[in-house]
Design a protein around this motif. Structure first.
Motif, PDB file in Angstrom:
ATOM      1  N   TYR A   1       0.839  -1.185   0.000  1.00 56.56           N
ATOM      2  CA  TYR A   1       0.000   0.000   0.000  1.00 56.56           C
ATOM      3  C   TYR A   1       0.878   1.240   0.000  1.00 56.56           C
ATOM      4  CZ  TYR A   1      -3.863  -3.068   1.371  1.00 56.56           C
ATOM      5  OH  TYR A   1      -4.811  -4.049   1.410  1.00 56.56           O
TER       6      TYR A   1
ATOM      7  N   ASP B   1      -2.087   6.299   1.614  1.00 56.94           N
ATOM      8  CA  ASP B   1      -3.365   5.651   1.872  1.00 56.94           C
ATOM      9  C   ASP B   1      -3.434   5.108   3.287  1.00 56.94           C
ATOM     10  OD1 ASP B   1      -4.371   6.110  -0.709  1.00 56.94           O
ATOM     11  OD2 ASP B   1      -3.267   4.403  -1.480  1.00 56.94           O
TER      12      ASP B   1
ATOM     13  N   TRP C   1      -8.415   4.673   3.582  1.00 56.06           N
ATOM     14  CA  TRP C   1      -8.372   3.655   2.528  1.00 56.06           C
ATOM     15  C   TRP C   1      -9.325   3.969   1.373  1.00 56.06           C
ATOM     16  CZ3 TRP C   1      -4.751  -0.064   3.277  1.00 56.06           C
ATOM     17  CH2 TRP C   1      -4.218  -0.145   4.578  1.00 56.06           C
TER      18      TRP C   1
ATOM     19  N   ARG D   1      -7.491   2.069  -4.075  1.00 56.08           N
ATOM     20  CA  ARG D   1      -7.768   0.667  -3.818  1.00 56.08           C
ATOM     21  C   ARG D   1      -8.536   0.025  -4.971  1.00 56.08           C
ATOM     22  NH1 ARG D   1     -11.017  -0.815  -0.050  1.00 56.08           N
ATOM     23  NH2 ARG D   1     -12.012   1.133   0.471  1.00 56.08           N
TER      24      ARG D   1
ATOM     25  N   THR E   1     -12.373  -5.174  -1.890  1.00 53.75           N
ATOM     26  CA  THR E   1     -12.684  -5.399  -0.486  1.00 53.75           C
ATOM     27  C   THR E   1     -11.504  -4.995   0.379  1.00 53.75           C
ATOM     28  OG1 THR E   1     -14.106  -7.258  -1.065  1.00 53.75           O
ATOM     29  CG2 THR E   1     -13.371  -7.122   1.216  1.00 53.75           C
ATOM     30  N   ARG E   2     -11.779  -4.222   1.382  1.00 60.29           N
ATOM     31  CA  ARG E   2     -10.723  -3.813   2.287  1.00 60.29           C
ATOM     32  C   ARG E   2     -10.265  -4.995   3.123  1.00 60.29           C
ATOM     33  NH1 ARG E   2     -11.266   0.452   7.342  1.00 60.29           N
ATOM     34  NH2 ARG E   2      -9.239  -0.032   8.274  1.00 60.29           N
TER      35      ARG E   2
END
Length: 251
Positions: free
Chosen positions: A152, A156, A161, A165, A170-171
């Motif tokens: 990452y 971010d 977030w 992305r 999906t986080r």
């Protein structure tokens, strides 16, 4: 800061940028903390090439102290939640709530094409991680270091977030790194910098799901020492977060 350090080109460049950010957003803003963090990573990278440089090492020490102070005093501690509990002490082990994991995170994890990777030694760290990138990590109850194998941007990680992305709908959250036991001795974000010959690591305990306390710093420090083969405690920086606010009665 000494005159020698002020004259260092990297320090001077960051000081100028940080001054502009402070004027625009405030001296204690997240923007300033972000730039201090970036400067720390840059100075550690320089230190890998200039290991005998006293000015660089001194600046690293100043930055570590300044950043930790800002973490301690510059924000509001996150409230404690009932989704995690301490199951043992000395060392501290935190367990995430199983029903909550199964309800919200099991299906997204199973739909992904990757899983956390255990960092067992220096060779694996160099092969799996991109120097200077930020990674989610968990140290499990056995002291093993697990990394989510997707880098990452520090931007971010520090500012949220929401952007950057698109490649991952999906986080990923820390319990997804240890889905079998849902237990952690430490959890947060990790950056490894330097060179193959000399590695440094900067980690924090910024996990909103496990909420590790300051005592958990020893867990990530020991795990990273083993993983990168470090014998110098100064090679590893661990930032702690403010203690969670106790929940109100009846909540």
């Amino acid at each position: 800061m000494s005159a020698t350090l002020k004259d260092h080109p990297v320090v001077a460049r960051f000081a100028e940028t940080r001054g502009a950010a402070a004027d625009r957003y405030g001296h204690n803003s997240q923007a300033v903390v972000f730039l201090l963090y970036e400067e720390l990573l840059s100075m550690l990278t320089l230190l890998a090439a200039e290991q005998s440089s006293t000015p660089v090492r001194t600046r690293v020490e100043e930055l570590v102290s300044d950043i930790q102070h800002r973490f301690d005093t510059g924000g509001v501690a996150a409230p404690a939640r009932k989704v995690q509990r301490t199951v043992s002490t000395n060392p501290t082990v935190i367990e995430f709530d199983r029903p909550t994991f199964e309800k919200y995170y099991r299906r997204p994890l199973e739909a992904m094409d990757r899983r956390a990777v255990r960092m067992a030694d220096r060779g694996q760290v160099l092969a799996a991680l991109r120097l200077g990138a930020s990674y989610l990590y968990v140290v499990d109850e056995d002291g093993e270091l697990w990394i989510w194998p997707r880098p990452y941007r520090l931007l971010d990680v520090m500012f949220g977030w929401a952007r950057g992305r698109s490649a991952e709908a999906t986080r990923v959250v820390h319990p997804m790194l240890v889905p079998d036991r849902l237990r952690a001795m430490a959890a947060g974000e990790l950056v490894v910098v330097g060179s193959p010959e000399r590695l440094f690591a900067v980690a924090n305990l910024k996990s909103g799901h496990f909420r590790p306390s300051a005592e958990c710093a020893s867990g990530i420090r020991q795990a990273v020492e083993r993983a990168i083969g470090s014998r110098d405690p100064a090679d590893i920086v661990v930032f702690t977060m403010p203690a969670p606010i106790p929940p109100a009665k009846g909540v």
